[in-house]
Structure formats: structure tokens, C-alpha cells
Design an enzyme around this catalytic site. Structure first.
Site, PDB file in Angstrom:
ATOM      1  N   TYR A 108       0.855  -1.195   0.000  1.00 28.44           N
ATOM      2  CA  TYR A 108       0.000   0.000   0.000  1.00 28.44           C
ATOM      3  C   TYR A 108       0.890   1.243   0.000  1.00 28.44           C
ATOM      4  CZ  TYR A 108      -3.214   3.637   1.491  1.00 28.44           C
ATOM      5  OH  TYR A 108      -3.957   4.792   1.547  1.00 28.44           O
ATOM      6  N   GLU A 196      -3.351   7.617  -4.265  1.00 31.32           N
ATOM      7  CA  GLU A 196      -3.311   6.352  -3.527  1.00 31.32           C
ATOM      8  C   GLU A 196      -3.117   5.204  -4.503  1.00 31.32           C
ATOM      9  OE1 GLU A 196      -7.025   4.568  -1.914  1.00 31.32           O
ATOM     10  OE2 GLU A 196      -6.010   4.654   0.020  1.00 31.32           O
TER      11      GLU A 196
END
Ligand code: GDP
Ligand code: MN
Length: 389
Positions: A108, A196
Site C-alpha cells: 500500500y 493512492e
């Protein structure tokens, strides 16, 4: 403003972030054609703004162009429900057809503004993928933060810290540095408020790729990013919010309650919502009509109130500074005259510039308006009025 994944990836690609090859399709036939060009083994991904598409069935693997066409036919036109869409879901108009990736690890990575830290912060976790929210809630030690000092900007040592946090070394560390640098430059060059990548993957053959991408742009910067502003997809936005903007009301956000609020100033709008809640009610919206000196703006605000079928009463709370309360009062009278208003109670609290004149206009209009002198009283009256319906 949110972007679709394929648009976010176009931006990231311009800044050298490595991605699986892919293109967007709006029909199953087009999906098949793109899958053929990409060698047949592809992933078919619903393009909606909400995340969690994988969990909702909006991300499907296909091992041939024919299968890609089928998966695209399943997904295009579906009402995709994900943990982020709400129960009604979101209609899918297009799919991204991307080269299929063999995943060894899902990581992530995001970059966003942290006003408390006074700068941009990279957030990285070796436990990326569809359950990142759960990782954040139950294993917060696996979420790492690297704050970027705005005076220095992104530096190689930030990248090494991030790579270390992600457990990357050697050639993958080198590839990851390209990703971090690209994400940082894409963010600043696009006036983003969020980039993101979840997941950032390490492939079985050792490549580091952005498998998914989410980019949000600061609305206040869109005027100087016309190329990005053109990527706006109004179908993904609340229709009443879009309509409000077209009427010149830029600060309208629909909420879940039944008391429609017409307020001037964002701060007063926030406190109005608080005081409604304190009085036991629920606001139907946040609405800042701004510094109004045109009664027609009030009429527009009432138009929105009548279109939101959840609204059972309206609370007008105006503190006149630059805005004149007599203009607002005239607007209320005009709204009643011009529009076919439903029979909902209207509570008006006016204070500040020209308040005597404002109150006189309301009183002489003969409208069945409930008046109040302070915000607490206004909120209590509004709550009582909608509950009495
Ligand atoms: P999201 O659910 O909206 O965040 O959509 P993602 O693009 O992140 O996809 C969800 C999940 O699908 C990822 O976490 C992967 O596990 C899986 N996925 C997506 N693309 C591929 C791919 O090319 N190959 C494989 N094996 N899995 C993929
Ligand atoms: Mn994702």
C-alpha cells in the site's frame, strides 16, 4: 474532484510511474479488441469513483479476448455495490482492460496532505490490498508514515525510508524509488489532494507496478488545470450537488436528515448543523449561499430544497455582514411567489445588517414563516416543526 482509475493512471504514467498496460472500453466489443492487443490475459475493471470494486464484483480476470468481452458485458451497465457506494450502488459506464499481472506481494502507498504534520505525508504498508482498512484498524504498527518537509520537498532518503518500510531491497528498491518520485511529482504538478496506489505490487518476475490508482484533485485548483478539469464525470456526483453548482451555489452538500439549511458562511453553516443536532434533529444538507446580494440566489436555494424530497422543513439562518438580511428576506418572499413550494415549515432567523428591514419584509409578506431571534431558538423551532408533521 475524484478521477477514474484509468484517468489517474494516465497522470501517473506521465510522471514515470510503472503500470500494467491498459485502455478504457465502453463496450464489450471494444473490450475484446483491447484484450487482443494486450495478448489475451487481462483484468476487466469497472470504472466508478468508489473504491472496494474488487469486493463488489467489479474486478474480474479473463484469460482470453472472448472471456474479456463476456466479463465486460457483465460489468458494463451493472449497478455496482461496494463497501463505499452505499446500498444503491453506482452504474458502471466503462471498464479498464489491463494486462493481467502475476502478483507476488500487494503493498500500500499513498500521498496526501496532513495539515497537523504541516506537510505532505507518504503512507506505506507492506500489508496492502483489499483489506487495508482492517490492517489500519487492527495492526496499526504495519502502517508507516513519512512526512515530507515542504521546504526540502521529496528527497531520496524519504524514498529509502519508504522502501525499507515496505520490505523492498536491491533492484525492487530502485524501482520503488521511481514510483515514489513519480507519485510525488504527479501529486504536486496536478494539485492533487490524494494519490493512492493500492495495491502497489511486486510481480512474480520482480517488477514493481501500480496495479490500482486513485487520484483526487483539489477543486480550488481546477481553474488552472483545464486538462484535468475536463476529466470530470458528473454522473459520479450527486445530481442535486451538480445542479446547485450550475445555479451558482458552490457550497452545497447533501446529507441524510430532513431539515434543509440555507445559511451564509461555511462556519455558520457548520454550527447550524451542530445546533440542529443538539436540538434533536438532522440536517438535510450543508449549504452556504455565500455573500448574497441578489434575492434570486435565495430562490435557487429554495429550488434545491424542494427537489430534495427528504426535506420536511427549512431553516434559514443568516448573519448579515456584507450580505444584507433585507435581500435575503426579499428572496424568501420571491421564492414563495415564484416556486410551487411544498407545504413545509420555514423557520427564519436573521441577524446583522439591515435586520429591522429584513424582519419587516417577512412580517408584511403574510407568509406563514416561523421567526426566531437566535440560533438555538431557530433550531428548536425547526426540529419541533418537522417532528410535528
Ligand atoms: P479495488 O477493489 O477497487 O481497490 O480494485 P483493485 O484494482 O485494487 O483490485 C482489487 C484486487 O483485485 C487487487 O487487490 C488484486 O488482488 C486483484 N487484482 C487486480 N488486478 C489484478 C491482476 O492483474 N492480477 C491479479 N492476479 N489480481 C488482480
Ligand atoms: Mn484498490
Amino acid at each position: 474532484m475524484k478521477l477514474h482509475e484509468y484517468q489517474a493512471k494516465e497522470i501517473l504514467a506521465q510522471f514515470g510511474v510503472p503500470l500494467p498496460a491498459g485502455r478504457v472500453a465502453t463496450s464489450p466489443a471494444q473490450a475484446r479488441q483491447i484484450a487482443e492487443e494486450l495478448g489475451g490475459k487481462v483484468v476487466v475493471k469497472a470504472q466508478i469513483h468508489a473504491g472496494g470494486r474488487g469486493k463488489g464484483g467489479g474486478v474480474k480476470l479473463a484469460s482470453s479476448p472472448a472471456e474479456a468481452e463476456q466479463r465486460a458485458a457483465d460489468i458494463i451497465g451493472m449497478q455496482l455495490v461496494t463497501p463505499q457506494t452505499g446500498a444503491q450502488g453506482q452504474k458502471v459506464k466503462s471498464v479498464l482492460i489491463a494486462e493481467q499481472t502475476d502478483i507476488a506481494r500487494e503493498l500500500y502507498l499513498s500521498l496526501l496532505l496532513d495539515s497537523a504534520a504541516g506537510g505532505l505525508v507518504f503512507i506505506a504498508s507492506p500489508a496492502g490490498g483489499m483489506d487495508i482498512e482492517e490492517v489500519a484498524a487492527t495492526r496499526p504498527e504495519e502502517i508507516h508514515r513519512v512526512v515530507i518537509d515542504p521546504a526540502s520537498g521529496y528527497q531520496a532518503y524519504h524514498g529509502r525510508k519508504l522502501a525499507y518500510a515496505l520490505g523492498l531491497s536491491g533492484d525492487q528498491l530502485r524501482q520503488a524509488l521511481t514510483v515514489f518520485n513519480g507519485v510525488y511529482r504527479a501529486y504536486t504538478a496536478s494539485d492533487a489532494s490524494l494519490v493512492e496506489i493500492n495495491p502497489l505490487v511486486v510481480t512474480n518476475d520482480g517488477r514493481v507496478l501500480a496495479l490500482d490508482a486513485k487520484v483526487t484533485i483539489d477543486d480550488n485548483a481546477l481553474y488552472r488545470r483545464p486538462d484535468i478539469a475536463a476529466m470530470r464525470d458528473k454522473d459520479e456526483e450527486d445530481p442535486l450537488e451538480v445542479e446547485a453548482q450550475e445555479m451558482g451555489i458552490n457550497n452545497y452538500i447533501k446529507l441524510d436528515g430532513n431539515i434543509g439549511c440555507v445559511v451564509n458562511g461555511a462556519g455558520l453553516a457548520m454550527s447550524t448543523m451542530d445546533v440542529i443536532k443538539l436540538a434533536g434533529g438532522e440536517p438535510a444538507n450543508f449549504l452556504d449561499i455565500g455573500t448574497v446580494n441578489d434575492p434570486q440566489r435565495v430562490v435557487s436555494a429554495f429550488k434545491i430544497m424542494t427537489k430534495d424530497k427528504a426535506v420536511k422543513g427549512v431553516l434559514i439562518n443568516i448573519f448579515g455582514g456584507m450580505a444584507r438580511t433585507d435581500v435575503i428576506a426579499t428572496g424568501v418572499v420571491e421564492a414563495k411567489r415564484q416556486l410551487d413550494l411544498p407545504n413545509f415549515p420555514i423557520v427564519v432567523r436573521l441577524a446583522g445588517t439591515n435586520v429591522e428591514e429584513g424582519k419587516r419584509i417577512i412580517a408584511e409578506s403574510g407568509l406563514p414563516v416561523i421567526t426566531a431571534d437566535d440560533l438555538g431558538e431557530a433550531a428548536r423551532k425547526a426540529v419541533a416543526a418537522v417532528q410535528g408533521l
